[in-house]
Write a protein that holds these residues in place. Structure first.
Motif, PDB file in Angstrom:
ATOM      1  N   PHE A 298     -27.110 -37.212  39.761  1.00 36.92           N
ATOM      2  CA  PHE A 298     -26.500 -38.865  39.696  1.00 36.92           C
ATOM      3  C   PHE A 298     -27.567 -39.660  39.938  1.00 36.92           C
ATOM      4  CE2 PHE A 298     -26.543 -36.859  43.877  1.00 36.92           C
ATOM      5  CZ  PHE A 298     -27.188 -37.877  44.759  1.00 36.92           C
ATOM      6  N   LEU A 299     -28.683 -39.466  39.782  1.00 38.18           N
ATOM      7  CA  LEU A 299     -29.641 -40.652  39.886  1.00 38.18           C
ATOM      8  C   LEU A 299     -30.309 -40.611  38.434  1.00 38.18           C
ATOM      9  CD1 LEU A 299     -32.015 -39.057  42.656  1.00 38.18           C
ATOM     10  CD2 LEU A 299     -30.177 -40.583  42.954  1.00 38.18           C
ATOM     11  N   GLN A 300     -30.899 -41.992  37.984  1.00 38.97           N
ATOM     12  CA  GLN A 300     -31.518 -42.413  36.803  1.00 38.97           C
ATOM     13  C   GLN A 300     -32.275 -41.113  36.138  1.00 38.97           C
ATOM     14  OE1 GLN A 300     -32.260 -46.309  35.344  1.00 38.97           O
ATOM     15  NE2 GLN A 300     -30.994 -47.376  36.976  1.00 38.97           N
ATOM     16  N   MET A 301     -33.204 -40.870  37.097  1.00 38.55           N
ATOM     17  CA  MET A 301     -34.026 -39.810  36.687  1.00 38.55           C
ATOM     18  C   MET A 301     -34.078 -38.564  37.812  1.00 38.55           C
ATOM     19  SD  MET A 301     -37.209 -42.091  35.304  1.00 38.55           S
ATOM     20  CE  MET A 301     -38.068 -40.591  34.704  1.00 38.55           C
ATOM     21  N   GLY A 302     -34.297 -37.387  37.310  1.00 41.05           N
ATOM     22  CA  GLY A 302     -34.647 -36.422  38.229  1.00 41.05           C
ATOM     23  C   GLY A 302     -33.067 -35.641  38.735  1.00 41.05           C
ATOM     24  N   ASP A 303     -33.196 -34.970  39.846  1.00 37.56           N
ATOM     25  CA  ASP A 303     -32.273 -34.492  40.457  1.00 37.56           C
ATOM     26  C   ASP A 303     -32.154 -34.617  41.828  1.00 37.56           C
ATOM     27  OD1 ASP A 303     -34.062 -32.525  40.885  1.00 37.56           O
ATOM     28  OD2 ASP A 303     -33.257 -31.010  39.614  1.00 37.56           O
ATOM     29  N   ALA A 304     -31.353 -33.849  42.429  1.00 36.94           N
ATOM     30  CA  ALA A 304     -31.178 -34.147  44.006  1.00 36.94           C
ATOM     31  C   ALA A 304     -30.756 -32.619  44.592  1.00 36.94           C
ATOM     32  CB  ALA A 304     -30.306 -35.079  44.472  1.00 36.94           C
ATOM     33  N   ILE A 305     -31.294 -32.357  45.916  1.00 36.34           N
ATOM     34  CA  ILE A 305     -30.767 -31.492  46.615  1.00 36.34           C
ATOM     35  C   ILE A 305     -29.352 -31.783  47.560  1.00 36.34           C
ATOM     36  CG2 ILE A 305     -31.351 -29.439  48.315  1.00 36.34           C
ATOM     37  CD1 ILE A 305     -34.502 -30.422  47.832  1.00 36.34           C
TER      38      ILE A 305
ATOM     39  N   SER B 286     -42.965 -44.316  31.958  1.00 39.00           N
ATOM     40  CA  SER B 286     -42.908 -44.231  30.371  1.00 39.00           C
ATOM     41  C   SER B 286     -41.643 -43.909  29.807  1.00 39.00           C
ATOM     42  CB  SER B 286     -43.981 -43.395  29.723  1.00 39.00           C
ATOM     43  OG  SER B 286     -45.331 -44.045  29.828  1.00 39.00           O
ATOM     44  N   TRP B 287     -41.209 -44.082  28.809  1.00 41.31           N
ATOM     45  CA  TRP B 287     -39.737 -43.562  28.433  1.00 41.31           C
ATOM     46  C   TRP B 287     -39.671 -43.847  26.693  1.00 41.31           C
ATOM     47  CZ3 TRP B 287     -34.574 -46.189  28.248  1.00 41.31           C
ATOM     48  CH2 TRP B 287     -34.388 -47.576  27.704  1.00 41.31           C
ATOM     49  N   LEU B 288     -38.811 -42.972  26.091  1.00 35.07           N
ATOM     50  CA  LEU B 288     -38.526 -43.255  24.670  1.00 35.07           C
ATOM     51  C   LEU B 288     -37.488 -44.108  24.139  1.00 35.07           C
ATOM     52  CD1 LEU B 288     -38.520 -39.513  23.990  1.00 35.07           C
ATOM     53  CD2 LEU B 288     -40.325 -40.835  23.367  1.00 35.07           C
ATOM     54  N   GLY B 289     -36.753 -44.470  25.157  1.00 32.65           N
ATOM     55  CA  GLY B 289     -35.526 -45.089  24.799  1.00 32.65           C
ATOM     56  C   GLY B 289     -34.337 -44.482  24.136  1.00 32.65           C
ATOM     57  N   VAL B 290     -34.124 -43.276  24.534  1.00 30.15           N
ATOM     58  CA  VAL B 290     -32.851 -42.532  23.971  1.00 30.15           C
ATOM     59  C   VAL B 290     -32.134 -41.921  24.984  1.00 30.15           C
ATOM     60  CG1 VAL B 290     -33.851 -41.957  21.795  1.00 30.15           C
ATOM     61  CG2 VAL B 290     -34.110 -40.277  23.769  1.00 30.15           C
ATOM     62  N   ALA B 291     -30.688 -41.852  25.043  1.00 30.74           N
ATOM     63  CA  ALA B 291     -29.915 -41.017  25.530  1.00 30.74           C
ATOM     64  C   ALA B 291     -29.635 -39.748  25.145  1.00 30.74           C
ATOM     65  CB  ALA B 291     -28.580 -41.842  25.803  1.00 30.74           C
ATOM     66  N   VAL B 292     -29.461 -38.638  25.805  1.00 33.34           N
ATOM     67  CA  VAL B 292     -29.299 -37.458  24.971  1.00 33.34           C
ATOM     68  C   VAL B 292     -28.153 -36.581  25.842  1.00 33.34           C
ATOM     69  CG1 VAL B 292     -31.509 -37.123  24.276  1.00 33.34           C
ATOM     70  CG2 VAL B 292     -31.220 -36.523  26.498  1.00 33.34           C
TER      71      VAL B 292
ATOM     72  N   ALA C 121     -39.178 -35.268  33.807  1.00 32.70           N
ATOM     73  CA  ALA C 121     -40.491 -34.868  34.288  1.00 32.70           C
ATOM     74  C   ALA C 121     -41.605 -34.837  33.691  1.00 32.70           C
ATOM     75  CB  ALA C 121     -40.157 -33.476  35.119  1.00 32.70           C
ATOM     76  N   ALA C 122     -41.580 -34.579  32.411  1.00 33.73           N
ATOM     77  CA  ALA C 122     -42.805 -34.390  31.498  1.00 33.73           C
ATOM     78  C   ALA C 122     -43.192 -35.987  31.379  1.00 33.73           C
ATOM     79  CB  ALA C 122     -42.337 -33.756  30.215  1.00 33.73           C
ATOM     80  N   LEU C 123     -42.198 -36.795  31.168  1.00 33.17           N
ATOM     81  CA  LEU C 123     -42.468 -38.160  30.937  1.00 33.17           C
ATOM     82  C   LEU C 123     -43.093 -38.905  32.033  1.00 33.17           C
ATOM     83  CD1 LEU C 123     -39.261 -39.490  28.736  1.00 33.17           C
ATOM     84  CD2 LEU C 123     -41.790 -39.080  27.962  1.00 33.17           C
ATOM     85  N   LEU C 124     -42.709 -38.489  33.340  1.00 35.80           N
ATOM     86  CA  LEU C 124     -43.200 -38.991  34.561  1.00 35.80           C
ATOM     87  C   LEU C 124     -44.671 -38.711  34.500  1.00 35.80           C
ATOM     88  CD1 LEU C 124     -40.369 -38.615  37.368  1.00 35.80           C
ATOM     89  CD2 LEU C 124     -41.388 -40.927  36.361  1.00 35.80           C
ATOM     90  N   GLU C 125     -45.083 -37.450  34.373  1.00 31.18           N
ATOM     91  CA  GLU C 125     -46.363 -37.063  34.517  1.00 31.18           C
ATOM     92  C   GLU C 125     -47.411 -37.855  33.438  1.00 31.18           C
ATOM     93  OE1 GLU C 125     -46.429 -32.753  34.095  1.00 31.18           O
ATOM     94  OE2 GLU C 125     -45.499 -32.574  35.962  1.00 31.18           O
TER      95      GLU C 125
ATOM     96  N   GLU D 172     -25.915 -47.147  36.375  1.00 27.17           N
ATOM     97  CA  GLU D 172     -27.059 -46.061  36.444  1.00 27.17           C
ATOM     98  C   GLU D 172     -26.643 -44.625  35.875  1.00 27.17           C
ATOM     99  OE1 GLU D 172     -26.678 -48.286  38.975  1.00 27.17           O
ATOM    100  OE2 GLU D 172     -28.369 -49.268  38.594  1.00 27.17           O
ATOM    101  N   THR D 173     -27.073 -44.454  34.526  1.00 30.68           N
ATOM    102  CA  THR D 173     -26.606 -43.314  33.986  1.00 30.68           C
ATOM    103  C   THR D 173     -27.848 -42.352  33.990  1.00 30.68           C
ATOM    104  OG1 THR D 173     -27.360 -44.196  31.826  1.00 30.68           O
ATOM    105  CG2 THR D 173     -25.015 -44.523  32.259  1.00 30.68           C
ATOM    106  N   ASP D 174     -27.778 -41.000  33.885  1.00 32.04           N
ATOM    107  CA  ASP D 174     -28.902 -40.065  34.113  1.00 32.04           C
ATOM    108  C   ASP D 174     -29.301 -39.385  32.916  1.00 32.04           C
ATOM    109  OD1 ASP D 174     -26.706 -38.372  33.511  1.00 32.04           O
ATOM    110  OD2 ASP D 174     -26.796 -37.572  35.561  1.00 32.04           O
ATOM    111  N   THR D 175     -28.991 -39.869  31.372  1.00 37.74           N
ATOM    112  CA  THR D 175     -29.271 -39.231  30.518  1.00 37.74           C
ATOM    113  C   THR D 175     -30.267 -39.911  29.599  1.00 37.74           C
ATOM    114  OG1 THR D 175     -27.246 -40.705  29.247  1.00 37.74           O
ATOM    115  CG2 THR D 175     -26.994 -38.367  30.117  1.00 37.74           C
ATOM    116  N   PHE D 176     -31.002 -40.880  30.086  1.00 37.65           N
ATOM    117  CA  PHE D 176     -32.001 -41.570  29.292  1.00 37.65           C
ATOM    118  C   PHE D 176     -33.318 -40.940  29.513  1.00 37.65           C
ATOM    119  CE2 PHE D 176     -28.829 -44.969  28.919  1.00 37.65           C
ATOM    120  CZ  PHE D 176     -29.088 -45.646  27.449  1.00 37.65           C
ATOM    121  N   LEU D 177     -33.971 -40.838  28.423  1.00 37.45           N
ATOM    122  CA  LEU D 177     -35.452 -40.378  28.365  1.00 37.45           C
ATOM    123  C   LEU D 177     -36.446 -41.751  28.065  1.00 37.45           C
ATOM    124  CD1 LEU D 177     -35.165 -37.079  26.490  1.00 37.45           C
ATOM    125  CD2 LEU D 177     -34.910 -37.280  28.829  1.00 37.45           C
TER     126      LEU D 177
END
Length: 287
Positions: free
Chosen positions: A33-40, A101-107, A152-156, A282-287
């Motif tokens: 439910f976050l823009q990026m990543g996940d939660a416990i 960094s990002w690509l600018g796509v929703a998937v 996660a790969a983009l964040l690195e 805040e959608t969670d599908t953008f890369l």
């Protein structure tokens, strides 16, 4: 890796009572439910003063940082997993704003991989010719089938970065070198500035519509596609439902969008009805 049912401990200062220890279990992992990543998700008792405190496993190892809970529901609380902390924290010690960094796509995740459902005009993916319906194959020769893993790969990657990518379109594979852009605070807001609202229904509500005509100054549409698990699907909308868009409301301050539709649902025998759809910005599908 944490498993559902694992014992965990939280340390914090609820009500100003320092070094308070509470215990519980992991209720679920991979909550999106976050823009990026996940939660416990945890059931350990948490209160104001716990946010920012450590979440430990039974061996005393740090597994997350507590950040939120749902006040209306007892024992429904959340923590950021340690792997995301380790990735993001070092950049916060650098001077200036932390840029991702990002690509600018929703998937969306499908059996074949990550299907592009929307491209933000003017962003790297759009400039490279990636379009809705393409399947993202590799990023720097690595394949990812989950949104969270691709994020996660983009964040690195440092910003700015050049990456090699391949993507699939029908029977053909295309490759290219993309210069990644800086990820905006709110991808949806950037899309709202640059694109028609008809197109933005896809990343917001999970439905693609097509104009079919105009009658009495009203534009008539038909639903072309509904994304699995989307707000539109949960509302009972389906492909080929005719509709009119009665109104939009974008509330930037409270971070939500409301869409009012006049629709004839196929699942209801094409009975006419007026429905409202609401979505967070805040959608969670953008890369």
């Amino acid at each position: 890796d944490l498993a559902t049912g694992s014992s965990i401990i939280a340390i914090g200062s609820p009500g100003g009572l320092e070094n308070t220890v509470t215990s519980g279990i992991v209720s679920a992992t991979g909550r999106r439910f976050l823009q990026m990543g996940d939660a416990i998700q945890v059931d350990v008792p948490l209160n104001p003063g716990n946010s920012g405190g450590p979440l430990l496993n039974s061996a005393g190892q740090l597994v997350g940082i507590v950040f939120a809970g749902i006040e209306q529901f007892e024992g429904v609380n959340f923590a950021v997993p340690i792997n995301w902390i380790n990735t993001i924290l070092p950049s916060l010690y650098n001077e200036g704003e932390s840029i991702h960094s990002w690509l600018g796509v929703a998937v969306q995740e499908i059996d074949e991989g990550l299907e592009v459902v929307y491209t933000v005009p003017g962003e790297p993916a759009d400039r490279a010719g990636i379009r809705a319906g393409d399947i993202l194959d590799t990023l720097n020769n690595n394949h990812y089938s989950r949104v969270v893993d691709f994020q996660a790969a983009l964040l690195e990657l440092e910003f700015p970065s050049l990456v090699t990518m391949t993507w699939l379109r029908e029977e053909s594979r295309t490759s290219g070198v993309l210069s990644l852009a800086a990820r905006p605070f709110s991808p949806i807001e950037i899309a709202l500035e640059r694109d028609s609202r008809d197109n933005i229904l896809v990343p917001l509500f999970g439905m693609r519509i097509e104009k079919v005509g105009t009658f009495f100054w009203k534009t008539n549409y038909i639903i072309k596609k509904i994304l699995k698990g989307s707000i539109a699907e949960e509302t009972g909308l389906s492909a080929n439902d005719p509709l009119n868009v009665e109104g939009w409301k974008v509330d930037i301050d409270n971070r939500f969008v409301v869409l009012r539709l006049f629709v004839k649902k196929k699942k209801s025998g094409f009975l006419e009805s007026v429905i409202q759809l609401a979505a967070y910005l805040e959608t969670d599908t953008f890369l």
